[in-house]
Design a protein around this motif. Structure first.
Motif, PDB file in Angstrom:
ATOM      1  N   LEU A  66      51.542  58.106  72.279  1.00 21.58           N
ATOM      2  CA  LEU A  66      51.291  58.404  70.875  1.00 21.58           C
ATOM      3  C   LEU A  66      52.511  59.137  70.310  1.00 21.58           C
ATOM      4  O   LEU A  66      53.265  59.757  71.056  1.00 21.58           O
ATOM      5  CB  LEU A  66      50.036  59.277  70.732  1.00 21.58           C
ATOM      6  N   ASP A  67      52.668  59.045  68.995  1.00 22.67           N
ATOM      7  CA  ASP A  67      53.882  59.594  68.386  1.00 22.67           C
ATOM      8  C   ASP A  67      53.892  61.116  68.305  1.00 22.67           C
ATOM      9  O   ASP A  67      54.921  61.754  68.474  1.00 22.67           O
ATOM     10  CB  ASP A  67      54.066  59.019  66.975  1.00 22.67           C
ATOM     11  N   ASN A  68      52.746  61.687  67.999  1.00 22.03           N
ATOM     12  CA  ASN A  68      52.729  63.137  67.779  1.00 22.03           C
ATOM     13  C   ASN A  68      51.336  63.723  68.012  1.00 22.03           C
ATOM     14  O   ASN A  68      50.381  62.990  68.293  1.00 22.03           O
ATOM     15  CB  ASN A  68      53.211  63.470  66.359  1.00 22.03           C
ATOM     16  N   GLU A  69      51.269  65.043  67.856  1.00 22.95           N
ATOM     17  CA  GLU A  69      50.011  65.745  68.107  1.00 22.95           C
ATOM     18  C   GLU A  69      48.921  65.333  67.127  1.00 22.95           C
ATOM     19  O   GLU A  69      47.756  65.211  67.492  1.00 22.95           O
ATOM     20  CB  GLU A  69      50.232  67.265  68.021  1.00 22.95           C
ATOM     21  N   GLU A  70      49.317  65.101  65.876  1.00 28.65           N
ATOM     22  CA  GLU A  70      48.326  64.729  64.855  1.00 28.65           C
ATOM     23  C   GLU A  70      47.655  63.410  65.237  1.00 28.65           C
ATOM     24  O   GLU A  70      46.433  63.259  65.119  1.00 28.65           O
ATOM     25  CB  GLU A  70      48.982  64.585  63.474  1.00 28.65           C
ATOM     26  N   GLU A  71      48.459  62.488  65.700  1.00 30.83           N
ATOM     27  CA  GLU A  71      47.914  61.178  66.086  1.00 30.83           C
ATOM     28  C   GLU A  71      46.944  61.349  67.267  1.00 30.83           C
ATOM     29  O   GLU A  71      45.865  60.743  67.299  1.00 30.83           O
ATOM     30  CB  GLU A  71      49.052  60.229  66.474  1.00 30.83           C
ATOM     31  N   PHE A  72      47.338  62.212  68.193  1.00 26.93           N
ATOM     32  CA  PHE A  72      46.460  62.461  69.350  1.00 26.93           C
ATOM     33  C   PHE A  72      45.128  63.067  68.891  1.00 26.93           C
ATOM     34  O   PHE A  72      44.060  62.643  69.313  1.00 26.93           O
ATOM     35  CB  PHE A  72      47.146  63.414  70.345  1.00 26.93           C
ATOM     36  N   ASP A  73      45.221  64.049  67.988  1.00 26.14           N
ATOM     37  CA  ASP A  73      43.997  64.712  67.504  1.00 26.14           C
ATOM     38  C   ASP A  73      43.042  63.698  66.875  1.00 26.14           C
ATOM     39  O   ASP A  73      41.834  63.717  67.128  1.00 26.14           O
ATOM     40  CB  ASP A  73      44.338  65.802  66.480  1.00 26.14           C
ATOM     41  N   ILE A  74      43.592  62.823  66.056  1.00 25.23           N
ATOM     42  CA  ILE A  74      42.753  61.820  65.374  1.00 25.23           C
ATOM     43  C   ILE A  74      42.115  60.876  66.390  1.00 25.23           C
ATOM     44  O   ILE A  74      40.905  60.645  66.383  1.00 25.23           O
ATOM     45  CB  ILE A  74      43.602  61.013  64.353  1.00 25.23           C
ATOM     46  N   LEU A  75      42.946  60.347  67.292  1.00 24.84           N
ATOM     47  CA  LEU A  75      42.424  59.358  68.247  1.00 24.84           C
ATOM     48  C   LEU A  75      41.457  59.975  69.247  1.00 24.84           C
ATOM     49  O   LEU A  75      40.455  59.359  69.611  1.00 24.84           O
ATOM     50  CB  LEU A  75      43.586  58.675  68.983  1.00 24.84           C
ATOM     51  N   PHE A  76      41.750  61.209  69.660  1.00 25.85           N
ATOM     52  CA  PHE A  76      40.853  61.876  70.601  1.00 25.85           C
ATOM     53  C   PHE A  76      39.473  62.025  69.963  1.00 25.85           C
ATOM     54  O   PHE A  76      38.449  61.736  70.579  1.00 25.85           O
ATOM     55  CB  PHE A  76      41.418  63.260  70.969  1.00 25.85           C
ATOM     56  N   THR A  77      39.466  62.453  68.696  1.00 31.39           N
ATOM     57  CA  THR A  77      38.185  62.617  67.983  1.00 31.39           C
ATOM     58  C   THR A  77      37.464  61.279  67.870  1.00 31.39           C
ATOM     59  O   THR A  77      36.253  61.197  68.099  1.00 31.39           O
ATOM     60  CB  THR A  77      38.438  63.187  66.569  1.00 31.39           C
ATOM     61  N   LEU A  78      38.197  60.235  67.527  1.00 29.47           N
ATOM     62  CA  LEU A  78      37.566  58.913  67.370  1.00 29.47           C
ATOM     63  C   LEU A  78      36.980  58.402  68.688  1.00 29.47           C
ATOM     64  O   LEU A  78      35.868  57.883  68.728  1.00 29.47           O
ATOM     65  CB  LEU A  78      38.593  57.892  66.843  1.00 29.47           C
ATOM     66  N   PHE A  79      37.723  58.587  69.775  1.00 22.34           N
ATOM     67  CA  PHE A  79      37.225  58.124  71.077  1.00 22.34           C
ATOM     68  C   PHE A  79      35.993  58.923  71.507  1.00 22.34           C
ATOM     69  O   PHE A  79      35.032  58.362  72.023  1.00 22.34           O
ATOM     70  CB  PHE A  79      38.314  58.226  72.146  1.00 22.34           C
TER      71      PHE A  79
ATOM     72  N   TYR B 244      44.947  54.438  86.495  1.00 23.75           N
ATOM     73  CA  TYR B 244      44.009  54.766  85.417  1.00 23.75           C
ATOM     74  C   TYR B 244      43.217  53.504  85.080  1.00 23.75           C
ATOM     75  O   TYR B 244      43.759  52.402  85.145  1.00 23.75           O
ATOM     76  CB  TYR B 244      44.755  55.207  84.154  1.00 23.75           C
ATOM     77  N   PHE B 245      41.931  53.680  84.773  1.00 19.72           N
ATOM     78  CA  PHE B 245      41.214  52.503  84.291  1.00 19.72           C
ATOM     79  C   PHE B 245      40.921  52.617  82.803  1.00 19.72           C
ATOM     80  O   PHE B 245      40.831  53.708  82.246  1.00 19.72           O
ATOM     81  CB  PHE B 245      39.962  52.203  85.114  1.00 19.72           C
ATOM     82  N   VAL B 246      40.849  51.484  82.169  1.00 20.05           N
ATOM     83  CA  VAL B 246      40.631  51.448  80.717  1.00 20.05           C
ATOM     84  C   VAL B 246      39.152  51.706  80.452  1.00 20.05           C
ATOM     85  O   VAL B 246      38.306  50.865  80.716  1.00 20.05           O
ATOM     86  CB  VAL B 246      41.052  50.088  80.127  1.00 20.05           C
ATOM     87  N   LEU B 247      38.879  52.885  79.954  1.00 20.90           N
ATOM     88  CA  LEU B 247      37.480  53.228  79.704  1.00 20.90           C
ATOM     89  C   LEU B 247      37.016  52.707  78.352  1.00 20.90           C
ATOM     90  O   LEU B 247      35.883  52.285  78.187  1.00 20.90           O
ATOM     91  CB  LEU B 247      37.300  54.756  79.744  1.00 20.90           C
ATOM     92  N   ASN B 248      37.938  52.718  77.395  1.00 27.22           N
ATOM     93  CA  ASN B 248      37.530  52.285  76.063  1.00 27.22           C
ATOM     94  C   ASN B 248      38.752  51.849  75.258  1.00 27.22           C
ATOM     95  O   ASN B 248      39.882  52.241  75.557  1.00 27.22           O
ATOM     96  CB  ASN B 248      36.817  53.435  75.347  1.00 27.22           C
ATOM     97  N   GLU B 249      38.482  51.039  74.261  1.00 30.49           N
ATOM     98  CA  GLU B 249      39.551  50.600  73.362  1.00 30.49           C
ATOM     99  C   GLU B 249      39.036  50.652  71.942  1.00 30.49           C
ATOM    100  O   GLU B 249      37.846  50.390  71.701  1.00 30.49           O
ATOM    101  CB  GLU B 249      39.967  49.161  73.666  1.00 30.49           C
ATOM    102  N   LEU B 250      39.926  50.986  71.007  1.00 32.64           N
ATOM    103  CA  LEU B 250      39.513  50.908  69.607  1.00 32.64           C
ATOM    104  C   LEU B 250      40.727  50.637  68.721  1.00 32.64           C
ATOM    105  O   LEU B 250      41.875  50.838  69.136  1.00 32.64           O
ATOM    106  CB  LEU B 250      38.772  52.179  69.166  1.00 32.64           C
ATOM    107  N   THR B 251      40.424  50.166  67.521  1.00 28.23           N
ATOM    108  CA  THR B 251      41.503  49.868  66.572  1.00 28.23           C
ATOM    109  C   THR B 251      41.452  50.879  65.439  1.00 28.23           C
ATOM    110  O   THR B 251      40.391  51.114  64.861  1.00 28.23           O
ATOM    111  CB  THR B 251      41.336  48.444  66.005  1.00 28.23           C
ATOM    112  N   TYR B 252      42.608  51.482  65.185  1.00 31.98           N
ATOM    113  CA  TYR B 252      42.699  52.448  64.090  1.00 31.98           C
ATOM    114  C   TYR B 252      43.954  52.132  63.284  1.00 31.98           C
ATOM    115  O   TYR B 252      45.059  52.047  63.851  1.00 31.98           O
ATOM    116  CB  TYR B 252      42.761  53.877  64.671  1.00 31.98           C
ATOM    117  N   GLU B 253      43.767  51.931  62.004  1.00 23.97           N
ATOM    118  CA  GLU B 253      44.858  51.550  61.090  1.00 23.97           C
ATOM    119  C   GLU B 253      45.697  50.411  61.670  1.00 23.97           C
ATOM    120  O   GLU B 253      46.919  50.516  61.831  1.00 23.97           O
ATOM    121  CB  GLU B 253      45.711  52.780  60.768  1.00 23.97           C
TER     122      GLU B 253
END
Lengths: 330, 78
Positions: B56-69, B14-23
């Motif tokens: 990621l810890d759970n589905e909620e975390e995935f939903d948030i990060l997916f939206t942000l990315f 996999y290649f790193v397409l993007n990075e971001l900081t959240y909380e």
């Protein structure tokens, strides 16, 4: 031979018959013709509306009675036929309406199915993302990967755009058309010319064909390819404009597999038909060299760059700004 | 061709397409080189000065990060 009086009575009653038929059918201007022992009531178009039999002999009253009796029967049949036609018409309309509804339902169903697929796909990836516990040590391994858009270099002064273009062409080992752009600043042009002429870093791979596009009839530009110089630059040193070039692209004898556009081309003075360019780059590997120092760009430069990139959005999957010196996203 | 950071997961690159900081946590968006639809969102954690990427810890975390990315990718396109 039918009795004359019976004819007269009959004709008197024919007008009543027509009136009755008109009333029953809603048709107007009907006419009647007596022949072969019967009355033919016709529509002005010639279509037979109804037929009544004239009884021969017997009392006139009985004749008329029988006559009306038969006409009534015929009219009832006609009504039934008309009703049947009406029914068929309604049925047809209903069927058409039902088909329309079904078609609409199908469209909605397909849309819902597509949405369901998308949701299912999303859920699948979500599950995949969190299901297996993973812990990977990050080694920061760098590798060249092929993605659609690369980057960098607004500043012509350093020749970064062309250098980046050369790098791409060399790695790709493909025929490539490189589009660059210069304005009227002679100092910049001279410096760039000098770099290209004297620095081997700016000389292109033999298999690559490169050229630079300049504004129509303005500054001279060093030739990056003898082949192109023969083909595209005439004896009077009139240099082809971007538009000239694009106009001939369809006939160019080489199929460029790669098109590299330096972001300098964003400074479009109208001579470059970006719409045409966008059509040309479809299905080709496209690299747009843009500025690595996004923070250093002025608002106007950013606006120009975004406007430039917008031309290609429909044709390019991902547009990424990448610091090419580090190979990392910014 | 462009240089990208590569992470090998389950024998796939996999290649790193993007990075971001959240909380205050750094997240990476990884895309398979062979299938751009195959992606992973992982977060960066440090243990004994070594950096690791974990689920990621759970589905909620995935939903948030997916939206942000996705939002960031769209903004980068503008």
């Amino acid at each position: 031979m039918e009795p004359l009086n019976s004819y007269i009575s009959l004709f008197q009653n024919i007008s009543l018959l027509i009136a009755k038929v008109e009333q029953k059918t809603g048709y107007t201007s009907l006419s009647a013709e007596v022949k072969n022992g019967g009355v033919y009531v016709k529509h002005p178009s010639g279509v037979l509306v109804c037929y009544a039999t004239i009884l021969q002999g017997g009392a006139l009253d009985n004749e008329l009675y029988n006559h009306y009796y038969k006409v009534e029967i015929l009219l009832k049949k006609l009504e039934a036929a008309l009703f049947s036609i009406q029914l068929e018409k309604q049925t047809l309309e209903e069927l058409q309406y039902r088909k329309l509804v079904m078609d609409e339902q199908k469209v909605i169903s397909n849309h819902l199915e597509q949405q369901r697929d998308e949701i299912e796909e999303y859920l699948k990836y979500r599950q995949q993302n969190i299901s297996k516990p993973k812990k990977i040590k990050r080694k920061r391994t760098i590798k060249c990967v092929e993605i659609l858009l690369v980057t960098i270099a607004t500043y012509l002064l350093t020749g970064f755009g062309m250098k980046g273009a050369k790098e791409i062409v060399t790695k790709q080992q493909q025929y490539a058309l490189i589009m660059d752009y210069v304005g009227e600043d002679t100092n910049i042009l001279n410096e760039h010319t000098s770099r290209i002429n004297n620095n081997k870093d700016y000389q292109f791979h033999n298999d690559a064909i490169a050229t630079a596009i300049v504004e129509t009839g303005k500054n001279p530009w060093p030739l990056l390819s003898d082949l192109l110089s023969d083909m595209w630059f005439d004896k009077t040193n009139n240099f082809p404009s971007v538009v000239d070039y694009l106009n001939h692209m369809d006939y160019f004898p080489y199929d460029f597999e790669t098109l590299v556009i330096t972001a300098n081309a964003r400074a479009n003075d109208g001579s470059c038909d970006f719409d045409k360019l966008a059509r040309y780059i479809r299905e080709r590997a496209v690299y747009i060299i843009t500025d690595q120092k996004k923070e250093a760009m002025t608002d106007k430069e950013k606006e120009e760059l975004y406007s430039f990139l917008n031309y290609f959005h429909d044709y390019i999957g991902e547009v990424k700004m990448i610091d090419s010196s580090k190979g990392m996203s910014i | 061709m462009v240089e990208k950071e590569i992470i090998v997961i389950d024998d796939k690159e996999y290649f790193v397409l993007n990075e971001l900081t959240y909380e205050k946590t750094n997240y990476v968006y990884l895309v398979s080189e062979k299938d751009l639809k195959d992606f992973l969102i992982m977060k960066s954690v440090f243990e004994r000065e070594e950096e690791y990427l974990v689920n990621l810890d759970n589905e909620e975390e995935f939903d948030i990060l997916f939206t942000l990315f996705q939002k960031e990718l769209k903004e980068n396109k503008k």
